[in-house]
Write an enzyme that holds these catalytic residues in place. Structure first.
Site, PDB file in Angstrom:
ATOM      1  N   ARG A 142     -64.526  20.362  42.893  1.00 39.04           N
ATOM      2  CA  ARG A 142     -65.884  20.061  43.364  1.00 39.04           C
ATOM      3  C   ARG A 142     -66.074  18.554  43.391  1.00 39.04           C
ATOM      4  O   ARG A 142     -65.877  17.892  42.375  1.00 39.04           O
ATOM      5  CB  ARG A 142     -66.930  20.691  42.426  1.00 39.04           C
TER       6      ARG A 142
ATOM      7  N   ARG B 133     -81.463   3.242  58.634  1.00 33.75           N
ATOM      8  CA  ARG B 133     -80.679   4.006  57.682  1.00 33.75           C
ATOM      9  C   ARG B 133     -79.215   3.856  58.047  1.00 33.75           C
ATOM     10  O   ARG B 133     -78.724   4.480  58.999  1.00 33.75           O
ATOM     11  CB  ARG B 133     -81.097   5.476  57.723  1.00 33.75           C
TER      12      ARG B 133
ATOM     13  N   ALA C 184     -90.803   6.314  50.307  1.00 29.11           N
ATOM     14  CA  ALA C 184     -89.976   6.936  49.265  1.00 29.11           C
ATOM     15  C   ALA C 184     -89.232   5.859  48.508  1.00 29.11           C
ATOM     16  O   ALA C 184     -89.129   4.725  48.978  1.00 29.11           O
ATOM     17  CB  ALA C 184     -88.990   7.923  49.885  1.00 29.11           C
TER      18      ALA C 184
ATOM     19  N   GLU D 209     -93.902   2.601  44.928  1.00 25.83           N
ATOM     20  CA  GLU D 209     -93.305   2.635  46.271  1.00 25.83           C
ATOM     21  C   GLU D 209     -94.377   2.695  47.352  1.00 25.83           C
ATOM     22  O   GLU D 209     -94.231   2.098  48.418  1.00 25.83           O
ATOM     23  CB  GLU D 209     -92.334   3.811  46.400  1.00 25.83           C
TER      24      GLU D 209
ATOM     25  N   SER E  89     -79.260  17.845  48.685  1.00 28.38           N
ATOM     26  CA  SER E  89     -77.927  18.256  49.145  1.00 28.38           C
ATOM     27  C   SER E  89     -77.179  18.943  48.015  1.00 28.38           C
ATOM     28  O   SER E  89     -76.207  18.398  47.492  1.00 28.38           O
ATOM     29  CB  SER E  89     -77.128  17.025  49.585  1.00 28.38           C
TER      30      SER E  89
ATOM     31  N   GLU F 176     -79.066  14.676  43.719  1.00 28.85           N
ATOM     32  CA  GLU F 176     -80.332  14.012  44.038  1.00 28.85           C
ATOM     33  C   GLU F 176     -81.488  15.016  44.075  1.00 28.85           C
ATOM     34  O   GLU F 176     -81.407  16.035  44.760  1.00 28.85           O
ATOM     35  CB  GLU F 176     -80.258  13.306  45.403  1.00 28.85           C
TER      36      GLU F 176
ATOM     37  N   GLU G 149     -85.618  -7.000  48.164  1.00 31.45           N
ATOM     38  CA  GLU G 149     -85.193  -8.001  49.140  1.00 31.45           C
ATOM     39  C   GLU G 149     -84.238  -7.459  50.210  1.00 31.45           C
ATOM     40  O   GLU G 149     -83.998  -8.121  51.205  1.00 31.45           O
ATOM     41  CB  GLU G 149     -84.592  -9.231  48.446  1.00 31.45           C
TER      42      GLU G 149
ATOM     43  N   GLU H 179     -84.933  -4.487  51.714  1.00 30.03           N
ATOM     44  CA  GLU H 179     -85.707  -3.441  52.410  1.00 30.03           C
ATOM     45  C   GLU H 179     -86.552  -4.036  53.531  1.00 30.03           C
ATOM     46  O   GLU H 179     -87.260  -5.035  53.317  1.00 30.03           O
ATOM     47  CB  GLU H 179     -86.651  -2.748  51.427  1.00 30.03           C
TER      48      GLU H 179
END
Lengths: 182, 182
Positions: free
Chosen positions: B37, B64, B76, B92, B113, B119, B140, B142
């Site tokens: 895995r 992205r 987010a 955020e 996922s 996550e 910095e 973003e």
């Protein structure tokens, strides 16, 4: 769709696995500075929302090693190289639930974790379900149990955390609206 | 919640990054055989569905790298070590949109996922929005642009693929039902 594009200056392969691979890119940011991006590659997947003639949803329960627990999810599976998602969807539906379907309709595609992974899931609703005799069997490292539930039961499973993944949470909301109209 | 548990026989660390880490475990399957895995660890994240008094949703557009495109998403961000998700959500929201909120309500948490990553995203709806003077600024690396949209506009963005990630797709369906009742 390239706003604030981050161009790669260098790309370092870290790992090539059976399901995923990992690389780290150094990128140029819109302000001219640089940063690192950790990038997981995944072949993509389908999820199937099977709805019976009686309006029940067919889920599968399986162990998810990444989370160290079992989850109740819509049937799903990875795309094989070059495979059309609709073909994957019919195969996974049969393998995981034993059902075939008369009608398979694409409802949405989405990235699951755009911050670090390129995985895209194509979600289909499957209707006109009937059990297939001698249905194709699961991969040898897959163990799943089938659970059929009404939308009310599915909503309870979301509240209790038994349903706990993005594609299934999306599918339950979608099914709720759909079944109210059907 | 341990049905079909897969116990690790061995665990091989592959990579420790800034955002994610990767390891490969050899596991025992329910039938006694073994399999591998590939497991990505992620600190977890929050997503905020900000709804204005006029019933508009506040999205952010950002690049992205994993998908090599920009997406329109709910605000987010990742959890800092030991941070309560509600604290992350307020931070955020302020950093990405400049908004503070009077009311922040948890609506759902889900794994993004579960096939390869741990996550978990905690989704909150934020209401009673007002602009904060001298709002905290972005990290910095973003770069985001704010987009306010009606639910009808958001549904169009889902159809067109501008909205293309799981947490945002879920949030739009949730907001649609919520706004019909509000």
């Amino acid at each position: 769709m390239k706003k604030y594009e981050e161009k790669s200056i260098s790309s370092t392969p870290i790992y090539e696995g059976k399901v995923i691979s990992l690389r780290v890119d150094e990128v140029t940011l819109p302000n001219g500075k640089t940063s690192k991006r950790e990038l997981v590659k995944h072949p993509g997947a389908v999820a199937i929302l099977p709805i019976t003639d009686e309006g029940k949803i067919v889920f599968v329960e399986q162990y998810r090693k990444a989370l160290e627990r079992s989850l109740i999810e819509t049937p799903a599976g990875k795309l094989e190289p070059g495979e059309e998602p609709e073909v994957t969807a019919r195969r996974e539906l049969e393998e995981e639930t034993g059902y075939g379907c008369e009608k398979l309709t694409h409802i949405q595609s989405f990235a699951t974790s755009p911050g670090f992974a390129d995985e895209i899931i194509h979600v289909y609703v499957a209707e006109g379900l009937s059990k297939i005799e001698n249905a194709a069997s699961l991969d040898e490292d897959e163990f799943v149990e089938i659970i059929e539930a009404t939308i009310e039961e599915a909503e309870e499973m979301m509240k209790s955390g038994q349903i706990f993944d993005a594609k299934t949470a999306y599918s339950v909301l979608w099914a709720k609206e759909y079944l109210q109209k059907r």
